[in-house]
Design an enzyme around this catalytic site. Structure first.
Site, PDB file in Angstrom:
ATOM      1  N   ASN A 112      -8.669   5.729   4.151  1.00  0.00           N
ATOM      2  CA  ASN A 112      -8.447   4.284   3.994  1.00  0.00           C
ATOM      3  C   ASN A 112      -8.452   3.627   5.373  1.00  0.00           C
ATOM      4  O   ASN A 112      -7.975   4.216   6.339  1.00  0.00           O
ATOM      5  CB  ASN A 112      -7.099   4.060   3.277  1.00  0.00           C
ATOM      6  CG  ASN A 112      -6.626   2.608   3.327  1.00  0.00           C
ATOM      7  OD1 ASN A 112      -5.548   2.316   3.831  1.00  0.00           O
ATOM      8  ND2 ASN A 112      -7.415   1.700   2.822  1.00  0.00           N
ATOM      9  N   GLY A 113      -8.998   2.415   5.436  1.00  0.00           N
ATOM     10  CA  GLY A 113      -8.894   1.655   6.673  1.00  0.00           C
ATOM     11  C   GLY A 113     -10.230   1.167   7.205  1.00  0.00           C
ATOM     12  O   GLY A 113     -11.083   1.968   7.595  1.00  0.00           O
TER      13      GLY A 113
ATOM     14  N   CYS B  37       4.229   1.075   4.829  1.00  0.00           N
ATOM     15  CA  CYS B  37       4.447  -0.357   5.053  1.00  0.00           C
ATOM     16  C   CYS B  37       5.122  -0.585   6.409  1.00  0.00           C
ATOM     17  O   CYS B  37       6.182  -0.016   6.692  1.00  0.00           O
ATOM     18  CB  CYS B  37       5.285  -0.976   3.928  1.00  0.00           C
ATOM     19  SG  CYS B  37       5.432  -2.766   4.149  1.00  0.00           S
TER      20      CYS B  37
ATOM     21  N   GLY C  35      -8.960  -1.938   0.755  1.00  0.00           N
ATOM     22  CA  GLY C  35      -8.021  -3.032   0.501  1.00  0.00           C
ATOM     23  C   GLY C  35      -8.599  -4.375   0.888  1.00  0.00           C
ATOM     24  O   GLY C  35      -9.347  -5.001   0.131  1.00  0.00           O
ATOM     25  N   ARG C  36      -8.320  -4.828   2.125  1.00  0.00           N
ATOM     26  CA  ARG C  36      -8.753  -6.157   2.561  1.00  0.00           C
ATOM     27  C   ARG C  36     -10.254  -6.409   2.366  1.00  0.00           C
ATOM     28  O   ARG C  36     -10.638  -7.504   1.934  1.00  0.00           O
ATOM     29  CB  ARG C  36      -8.360  -6.368   4.034  1.00  0.00           C
ATOM     30  CG  ARG C  36      -6.859  -6.345   4.267  1.00  0.00           C
ATOM     31  CD  ARG C  36      -6.535  -6.146   5.741  1.00  0.00           C
ATOM     32  NE  ARG C  36      -7.142  -4.920   6.251  1.00  0.00           N
ATOM     33  CZ  ARG C  36      -7.323  -4.628   7.518  1.00  0.00           C
ATOM     34  NH1 ARG C  36      -6.940  -5.497   8.438  1.00  0.00           N
ATOM     35  NH2 ARG C  36      -7.880  -3.492   7.876  1.00  0.00           N
TER      36      ARG C  36
ATOM     37  N   GLN D   5       2.808   2.134  -7.306  1.00  0.00           N
ATOM     38  CA  GLN D   5       3.421   2.544  -6.044  1.00  0.00           C
ATOM     39  C   GLN D   5       4.904   2.190  -6.010  1.00  0.00           C
ATOM     40  O   GLN D   5       5.295   1.075  -6.358  1.00  0.00           O
ATOM     41  CB  GLN D   5       2.727   1.871  -4.872  1.00  0.00           C
ATOM     42  CG  GLN D   5       3.187   2.444  -3.548  1.00  0.00           C
ATOM     43  CD  GLN D   5       2.543   1.776  -2.355  1.00  0.00           C
ATOM     44  OE1 GLN D   5       2.740   0.600  -2.106  1.00  0.00           O
ATOM     45  NE2 GLN D   5       1.780   2.552  -1.608  1.00  0.00           N
TER      46      GLN D   5
ATOM     47  N   LYS E 139       1.027   7.715   0.274  1.00  0.00           N
ATOM     48  CA  LYS E 139       0.141   6.938   1.152  1.00  0.00           C
ATOM     49  C   LYS E 139       0.817   6.793   2.510  1.00  0.00           C
ATOM     50  O   LYS E 139       1.870   6.156   2.624  1.00  0.00           O
ATOM     51  CB  LYS E 139      -0.138   5.568   0.530  1.00  0.00           C
ATOM     52  CG  LYS E 139      -1.069   4.702   1.334  1.00  0.00           C
ATOM     53  CD  LYS E 139      -1.660   3.606   0.472  1.00  0.00           C
ATOM     54  CE  LYS E 139      -2.532   2.656   1.261  1.00  0.00           C
ATOM     55  NZ  LYS E 139      -1.752   1.734   2.137  1.00  0.00           N
TER      56      LYS E 139
ATOM     57  N   PRO F 210      -3.302  -0.545  -2.709  1.00  0.00           N
ATOM     58  CA  PRO F 210      -2.179  -1.408  -3.098  1.00  0.00           C
ATOM     59  C   PRO F 210      -2.008  -2.510  -2.062  1.00  0.00           C
ATOM     60  O   PRO F 210      -2.053  -2.240  -0.862  1.00  0.00           O
ATOM     61  CB  PRO F 210      -0.978  -0.447  -3.064  1.00  0.00           C
ATOM     62  CG  PRO F 210      -1.384   0.658  -2.151  1.00  0.00           C
ATOM     63  CD  PRO F 210      -2.879   0.761  -2.218  1.00  0.00           C
ATOM     64  N   MET F 211      -1.841  -3.751  -2.519  1.00  0.00           N
ATOM     65  CA  MET F 211      -1.599  -4.849  -1.580  1.00  0.00           C
ATOM     66  C   MET F 211      -0.581  -5.802  -2.179  1.00  0.00           C
ATOM     67  O   MET F 211      -0.830  -6.429  -3.219  1.00  0.00           O
ATOM     68  CB  MET F 211      -2.908  -5.586  -1.255  1.00  0.00           C
ATOM     69  CG  MET F 211      -3.827  -4.787  -0.352  1.00  0.00           C
ATOM     70  SD  MET F 211      -5.313  -5.701   0.138  1.00  0.00           S
ATOM     71  CE  MET F 211      -6.275  -5.659  -1.360  1.00  0.00           C
TER      72      MET F 211
END
Ligand SMILES: Cc1cc2nc3c(=O)[nH]c(=O)nc-3n(C[C@H](O)[C@H](O)[C@H](O)COP(=O)(O)O)c2cc1C
Length: 345
Positions: A192-193, A93, A216-217, A63, A132, A9-10
């Site tokens: 993730n990451g 977040c 994500g990114r 989310q 998350k 999610p972004m």
């Protein structure tokens, strides 16, 4: 858990158009919406209609973010009824405007509250429920306890972005924390990451034992990363995009964004710039593509700059291959650092 690859999610990024394009590139099993803020007022119909936009064959994770147990329980029910395949809660977040309100990563500081909120959501929906998390707020000392709390509340799976809130996006995600959590809980764990290259998705599974990988990114920077990971996993030669492929992708995004953001004051320029900024990270630094493209005033001008800068490049000059041969980004290598605070065997 039958998912392998998930789009993270972004906020401001994973709107329906981005999700649709990401899925069309292949290799993606689940897409996630940006967070939907659940405050005092009930979730309204139009917000839900905008958030819960499903693609025909790809499960959608929606989310939600909030800390009021009753409202979050109600949100879980509404979101499920609106068609979400997964209801996810944002516990990561780090933005000041979010944590000031006691939501997002701030929830990691109060496990009793966390348990109450998750329990209430669990009681109100039979849809798959996920959480998350980050590794912690100021320290990673309680990462295992947080994961345990999530499990005890009846959540179906947990996604771990192993940075603390105070790290924001600095440094490199410490995958050893994913491994420690995986060894500690019974529910599936999604890692993730900093999975910048497709081969790193496979390496993350190998090193941490995680059940699925969320990206994500890096998916903004290289939209083929999911496809490449699926090809590597299947033992096939992974796709290597050319400059033409990259330009065609940019043009497609531009067209979709022009349509989606037509009613905004500045149209698609801002969101398109955001994407160009990420894609520029995969291009040779000597070209200074980002600084040229980001000076352009319209999406069409940005495309012209892209054509001029990128068209002459060979595939080997783009940092978009599955193996990260050019290594412009760093994945999961916490060089010379002491072990994380959580116990790692
Ligand atoms: C622009 C942006 C917006 C984000 N918005 C959210 C969000 O709405 N909810 C969330 O849980 N994480 C959000 N994140 C965090 C990502 O989901 C992800 O955990 C983080 O970027 C690390 O993964 P990556 O290295 O694959 O990007 C956001 C990240 C970025 C860069």
């Amino acid at each position: 858990m039958h998912y392998n690859m998930m789009l993270a999610p972004m906020e401001g990024v994973t709107h329906p158009a981005f999700r649709e394009i990401a899925v069309s590139m292949g290799g993606l099993d689940v897409v996630c919406t940006e967070f939907v803020r659940v405050s005092r007022a009930p979730l309204n119909e139009s917000l839900l209609r905008r958030a819960v936009v499903r693609l025909p064959d790809t499960p959608l994770s929606v989310q939600v973010m909030g800390n009021d147990a009753d409202k979050m329980a109600e949100a879980a029910r509404h979101v499920s009824k609106a068609g979400a395949d997964i209801v996810d809660i944002n516990l990561g977040c780090p933005m000041p405007r979010v944590v000031r309100k006691g939501v997002g990563a701030a929830m990691l500081k109060d496990r009793a509250l966390l348990f109450r909120v998750l329990r209430a959501m669990r009681a109100n929906t039979s849809t798959t429920l996920s959480a998350k998390i980050r590794a912690g707020y100021d320290t990673a000392d309680d990462a295992l306890k947080i994961a345990q709390t999530v499990q005890d509340a009846g959540v179906d799976f947990i996604t771990v972005h192993p940075r603390r809130r105070c790290d924001l996006y600095q440094g490199v995600a410490d995958w050893r924390i994913i491994r420690a959590i995986k060894q500690h809980v019974r529910i599936p764990v999604v890692g993730n990451g900093d999975v910048w290259y497709a081969k790193d998705a496979l390496r993350m599974v190998e090193e941490t034992g995680c059940d699925a990988v969320m990206i994500g990114r890096p998916a903004m920077r290289n939209p083929w990363i999911f496809r490449q990971a699926a090809e590597l996993k299947a033992g096939r030669r992974p796709f290597r995009p050319s400059a033409e492929d990259l330009l065609a992708h940019l043009d497609r995004v531009r067209t979709r964004y022009e349509h989606l953001f037509a009613s905004r004051k500045h149209g698609a320029t801002g969101p398109f710039k955001e994407l160009v900024r990420w894609i520029a990270r995969a291009t040779p630094p000597r070209l200074e593509f980002a600084s040229h493209a980001l000076r352009a005033r319209t999406t069409r001008d940005m495309m012209n700059v892209a054509q001029r800068c990128l068209r002459p490049l060979g595939p080997e000059e783009l940092d978009l291959d599955a193996y990260g041969t050019l290594a412009l980004e760093r994945s999961g290598q916490v060089a010379n650092s002491p072990p994380p605070a959580v116990s790692v065997s």
